[in-house]
Design a protein around this motif. Sequence first.
Motif, PDB file in Angstrom:
ATOM      1  N   TYR A 157      14.855   7.300  10.889  1.00  0.00           N
ATOM      2  CA  TYR A 157      14.680   6.423   9.737  1.00  0.00           C
ATOM      3  C   TYR A 157      15.837   6.641   8.769  1.00  0.00           C
ATOM      4  N   SER A 158      16.462   5.564   8.339  1.00  0.00           N
ATOM      5  CA  SER A 158      17.723   5.671   7.585  1.00  0.00           C
ATOM      6  C   SER A 158      17.536   5.927   6.089  1.00  0.00           C
ATOM      7  N   ASP A 159      16.341   5.700   5.547  1.00  0.00           N
ATOM      8  CA  ASP A 159      16.138   5.808   4.103  1.00  0.00           C
ATOM      9  C   ASP A 159      15.223   6.963   3.726  1.00  0.00           C
TER      10      ASP A 159
END
Length: 418
Positions: free
Chosen positions: A272-274
């Motif tokens: 997950y990038s955030d």
Amino acid sequence: MLDTIDPGALIGAMGARARAAARVLASLPTERKAAALRAAAAALRARTPAILAANQADMDAAADLSPAMRDRLRLDPTRLESIAAAVETVAALPDPVGQVIDTTERPNGLRLQRVRVPIGVIGIIYESRPNVTADAAALCVMAGNAAILRGGSEAVRSNRAIHAALAEGLGQAGVPADAIQLVPTQDRAAVGAMLAGAGVLDMVVPRGGKGLVARVQAEARVPVLAHLDGNNHVYVDGSADPAMAAAVVLDAKLRRTGICGAMETLLIDRAYSDAGALVAALRAAGCEVRGDTAVQALDTAVGLATEEDWDTEYLEAISAVAIVDGVDGAIAHIARHGSHHTDAIVASDAAVAERFLAAVDSAIVLWNASTQFADGGEFGLGAEIGIATGRLHARGPVALEGLTTYKWVGRGTGQVRG
């Protein structure tokens, strides 16, 4: 004076009166029960000043309680109206008593049906929440059961005021007052007498902290419908929409921190990038974050989580956060540390979500929704008596159907086995 009464004799006498009332309730038509509950709701509203005054006295005496426990204890006009409305909601629900679960006809012509019937006399032992007095009473009455209620000492005045209103309303509608009895002493031995009450009570429902539930399970000589702590998780998958993930996580943790449906641990997919934004959003909203080393690397203000943190139901603005390797990592973490209450996944990938829903062994599993929906009212069940985390009889929010059992009814034409 009441505290000098022998607890066993007290509970035995209350149980005898409850058993007689239960026999009356079991045969009452739906509309009679519903009318009694509507009268009880009206009595709650009429007695609002007295109930709120009693609750304020409890709040004044409870200065040493945690913020979460004080929030559970506190009543105001809005909350009391919600309690009355919940009683009316139960009155409007379909009556489970007499419902035919299924029908079969044997080759010899014998016709068999399973039919829902009341359980009988139910004991409810609970802490802090005065709304349980009304919720439990309404559910038991509508399901044809008599109830013996034993609330915690911190809410004793509130419980007595609410019980008095309920009893007044039921009496006006011709329902026996003994259908809902409140144990008149705070002597802890009365709890022991309830738990030893085989033949007096048909089932006990504990609703409170880990200590209460553990005692009930260890000492009970009657069946227990257990509600364990809500060590709930939200897993944010790599496919999750960031805006949705933030909204779900913040609501799950912070809408009301002191309820059993609150998120306690956030699990974030390594893909997950955030992740940093989620942690920052929690902290900005006033939540203390305790994380593993990967989470600490995202935010130096994050404290290091201990092994105990993964197993803790905080019931306050604290959250444990871990980075996991995809949905399988989340499933494994929940299996090790979860309490089988409520767990959620935020994901856009339907296949990943369905794997989570199938593999997580909890009473409630959710996809793209806050864990704070773990509530009988939100499930359309009206009030609830608790959320059962076991695997027998009832699971998840326990409402009317969970307070019934069934019997077999056979109709023949003279069949004999010969």
